[in-house]
Design an enzyme around this catalytic site. Structure first.
Site, PDB file in Angstrom:
ATOM      1  N   ASP A  98       5.888 -12.798   3.572  1.00  0.00           N
ATOM      2  CA  ASP A  98       5.589 -10.984   3.538  1.00  0.00           C
ATOM      3  C   ASP A  98       6.709 -11.631   4.914  1.00  0.00           C
ATOM      4  OD1 ASP A  98       4.016  -8.500   4.437  1.00  0.00           O
ATOM      5  OD2 ASP A  98       2.181  -9.449   3.013  1.00  0.00           O
ATOM      6  N   ASP A 199       7.244  -5.412   4.101  1.00  0.00           N
ATOM      7  CA  ASP A 199       6.526  -5.224   4.770  1.00  0.00           C
ATOM      8  C   ASP A 199       6.905  -3.560   5.676  1.00  0.00           C
ATOM      9  OD1 ASP A 199       3.270  -5.425   5.879  1.00  0.00           O
ATOM     10  OD2 ASP A 199       4.115  -4.424   7.986  1.00  0.00           O
ATOM     11  N   GLU A 261       7.120  -2.673   0.373  1.00  0.00           N
ATOM     12  CA  GLU A 261       6.145  -2.378  -0.120  1.00  0.00           C
ATOM     13  C   GLU A 261       6.532  -0.750   0.422  1.00  0.00           C
ATOM     14  OE1 GLU A 261       1.845  -1.786   2.344  1.00  0.00           O
ATOM     15  OE2 GLU A 261       3.246  -1.925   3.854  1.00  0.00           O
ATOM     16  N   HIS A 326      -4.378  -5.767  -0.386  1.00  0.00           N
ATOM     17  CA  HIS A 326      -5.397  -6.657   0.576  1.00  0.00           C
ATOM     18  C   HIS A 326      -5.827  -4.884   1.281  1.00  0.00           C
ATOM     19  CE1 HIS A 326      -1.373  -5.998   1.733  1.00  0.00           C
ATOM     20  NE2 HIS A 326      -1.776  -6.404   3.833  1.00  0.00           N
ATOM     21  N   ASP A 327      -5.284  -3.596   1.203  1.00  0.00           N
ATOM     22  CA  ASP A 327      -4.381  -2.702   1.804  1.00  0.00           C
ATOM     23  C   ASP A 327      -5.710  -1.559   1.190  1.00  0.00           C
ATOM     24  OD1 ASP A 327      -3.211  -3.422   4.562  1.00  0.00           O
ATOM     25  OD2 ASP A 327      -1.544  -2.930   3.101  1.00  0.00           O
TER      26      ASP A 327
HETATM   27  C1  GLC Z   1       1.637  -2.357   5.328  1.00  0.00           C
HETATM   28  C2  GLC Z   1       0.598  -4.222   5.458  1.00  0.00           C
HETATM   29  C3  GLC Z   1      -1.069  -3.545   6.303  1.00  0.00           C
HETATM   30  C4  GLC Z   1      -0.977  -3.436   7.759  1.00  0.00           C
HETATM   31  C5  GLC Z   1       0.571  -2.665   7.770  1.00  0.00           C
HETATM   32  C6  GLC Z   1       1.551  -2.969   9.197  1.00  0.00           C
HETATM   33  O1  GLC Z   1       0.885  -1.619   5.266  1.00  0.00           O
HETATM   34  O2  GLC Z   1       0.537  -3.864   3.941  1.00  0.00           O
HETATM   35  O3  GLC Z   1      -1.775  -4.544   5.703  1.00  0.00           O
HETATM   36  O4  GLC Z   1      -1.807  -3.285   8.405  1.00  0.00           O
HETATM   37  O5  GLC Z   1       1.981  -2.764   6.966  1.00  0.00           O
HETATM   38  O6  GLC Z   1       1.933  -3.851   9.343  1.00  0.00           O
END
Ligand code: GLC
Length: 528
Positions: A98, A199, A261, A326-327
């Site tokens: 990641d 990310d 993402e 995970h979010d």
């Molecule tokens: C992304 C991740 C999340 C994190 C955020 C800041 O959305 O998936 O878990 O808190 O970025 O890095």
């Protein structure tokens, strides 16, 4: 056609803190993951995406990185990591890291230097602003609460943080930042990493004029951040130039995969935005479309968002599909309301679409959202917004391996409480039960692996009814038909010729049929 692991395979996301604890401190670790590789191989997966395991002060549990080229001691050592890569390789499983490009930890040496003085060479590695008339530079809000600007008394300027104030945003307009981050990628590729998940990649560049974001009209949510259209703090056109260079670097190493993402405005579906980051097949290999976050259990809705997603991509790139991470609240809870039959239908949907499916740890055994009392909440989002937003811990509870204490995750008290249903929902029990969710996932993945039309073929949606979703997967002369009954009553389907039922979520015998009556929420895959 050559099989390409990230295109034709199945990817499994692990949240390392919660997967398996090998050293009895209540927190999952790398050696724990290595211990479970046989399990993952049996499940049939081809790649593992690990949420961040770099050195981090853990304000956002690893998404605040203080050293991109080292492992946090809580997860193990670089040696453990190399061992994991080697053991995974033996089982034909790729490791995906990641990569957090948008921000670092406030304790990263780069930021410590940057904040030390205005003329430090790293000053411009982050986004500093003197403010306007002793006020913040603009109206941007942080996703995790409050303004996105933090005043720094030492040098009397604000720095930007789109997440917590312990996550200062990097300045990607400075070429040295790009260079340093590309070196990080090289470091991991040299260590055997086969892919990266980027990310919030659509956040990395900001409007150079720092213009205010417009506000939406509806007041639906207590987080002011979510009431803005993120016109100026996301999706800036220059991101595409960076991604083209990035693709070039990854391709020069061979088959390295990238998945972005690409986060939409809260509550919105933005498949075109997500697809735009695939470029003309010259940017990211994959990007996530999160339309599936804001959806109900409906054949019509799913068909419509999937068609939009495929149309957005066209033949410029390859789709990917994700229902849980995970979010977010887990799909089994969020969409299927903890109903196992519905969850099996979602599994068929996820694994028979055209494109790369991402499974989130525990999804394969039907793990549901945890109910976590406020005193145990760890996530900064939950701490800040409780009870309006209970945070993300509910989707991060320890993996349920067996019925022993702490679900076999650890012998010590885990960092988040184990779901009380672990005595019923766990890997050990499900491996003995032919009708379990886990066995169903195994069969489903094995079937997908064995048929080109399922892992590589085209998709064609057929007219179903309001509550039955019907589609074909086609590769040359081979065709699979998938029928998903979203209704709580039986539904009859007539095929135009005899079909063989290859898999049903009701464990029916394999039979040849021309007409099939689907049970409530039944999903079937047939060959023609
Ligand atoms: C992304 C991740 C999340 C994190 C955020 C800041 O959305 O998936 O878990 O808190 O970025 O890095």
């Amino acid at each position: 056609m050559k099989k390409v692991w990230w295109k034709h395979g199945v990817i499994y996301q692990i949240y390392p803190r919660s997967f398996k604890d090998s050293n009895h401190d209540g927190i999952g670790d790398i050696n724990g993951i290595t211990e479970c590789l046989d399990y993952l191989q049996d499940l049939g997966i081809d790649g593992i995406w690990l949420s961040p395991i770099y050195r981090s002060p853990m304000y956002d549990f690893g998404y605040d990185v203080s050293d991109y080229c080292d492992i946090d001691p809580v997860f193990g050592t670089m040696r453990d990591f190399k061992h994991l890569v080697k053991e995974a390789e033996k089982r034909n499983i790729a490791i995906i890291m990641d990569m957090v490009f948008n921000h670092t930890s406030h304790l990263h040496p780069w930021f410590l230097e940057s904040r030390s003085s205005k003329d430090n060479p790293k000053r411009d590695w982050y986004i500093w602003h003197p403010g306007k008339k002793r006020k913040v530079p603009n109206n941007w809000m942080a996703a995790f609460g409050g303004r996105a600007w933090e005043w720094d008394p030492l040098t009397q300027e604000y720095y930007l943080h789109l997440f917590t104030k312990q996550q200062p945003d990097l300045n990607w307009r400075n070429p040295n930042v790009k260079k340093a981050m590309f070196d990080v990628l090289r470091f991991w590729m040299d260590n055997g990493v086969k892919g990266f998940r980027f990310d919030v990649i659509n956040y990395i560049m900001k409007d150079p004029l720092f213009r205010n974001n417009p506000y939406k009209f509806r007041l639906t949510y207590p987080r002011r951040h979510d009431l803005q259209y993120h016109l100026y703090d996301r999706n800036q056109p220059e991101i595409h130039d960076i991604l083209k260079e990035l693709r070039h670097l990854l391709d020069s190493y061979g088959q390295i995969m990238s998945v972005g993402e690409t986060y939409p405005n809260e509550g919105e579906r933005e498949p075109l935005m997500a697809a735009s980051y695939l470029g003309n097949n010259d940017e990211l290999h994959l990007s996530f479309d999160f339309s599936t976050i804001y959806i109900s259990f409906s054949a019509k809705e799913f068909t419509s968002i999937l068609i939009q997603w495929y149309n957005a991509i066209g033949n410029k790139g390859w789709p990917s599909h994700v229902l849980s991470n995970h979010d977010q609240s887990r799909a089994i809870t969020r969409i299927a309301k903890n109903d196992l039959q519905k969850a099996k239908l979602l599994a068929v949907l996820l694994l028979t679409q055209k494109g790369t499916p991402f499974i989130y740890y525990g999804e394969e055994i039907g793990m549901v959202d945890g109910k976590i009392p406020y005193r145990y909440i760890q996530d900064p989002v939950g701490k800040k917004y409780w009870p309006f937003h209970t945070g993300r811990d509910k989707a991060r509870t320890p993996m349920q391996w067996d019925a022993t204490s702490y679900a076999g995750f650890s012998t010590a008290k885990p960092w988040l409480p184990v779901n009380p249903d672990y005595t019923r929902t766990n890997v050990a029990l499900q491996s003995k039960n032919a009708e379990s969710m886990m066995q169903f996932y195994r069969q489903l993945i094995a079937l997908r692996k064995s048929r080109k039309e399922l892992y590589a073929g085209e998709i064609e949606f057929l007219p179903g009814s309001d509550d039955v979703m019907l589609y074909k997967r086609v590769w040359n002369n081979d065709t699979c038909l998938v029928a998903l009954n979203f209704s709580s009553s039986k539904r009859k389907i007539n095929f135009d010729s005899t079909c063989r039922v290859l898999l049903s979520s009701y464990q029916k015998n394999i039979i040849d049929v021309q007409t099939i009556t689907l049970d409530p929420f039944e999903a079937v895959i047939c060959s023609k």
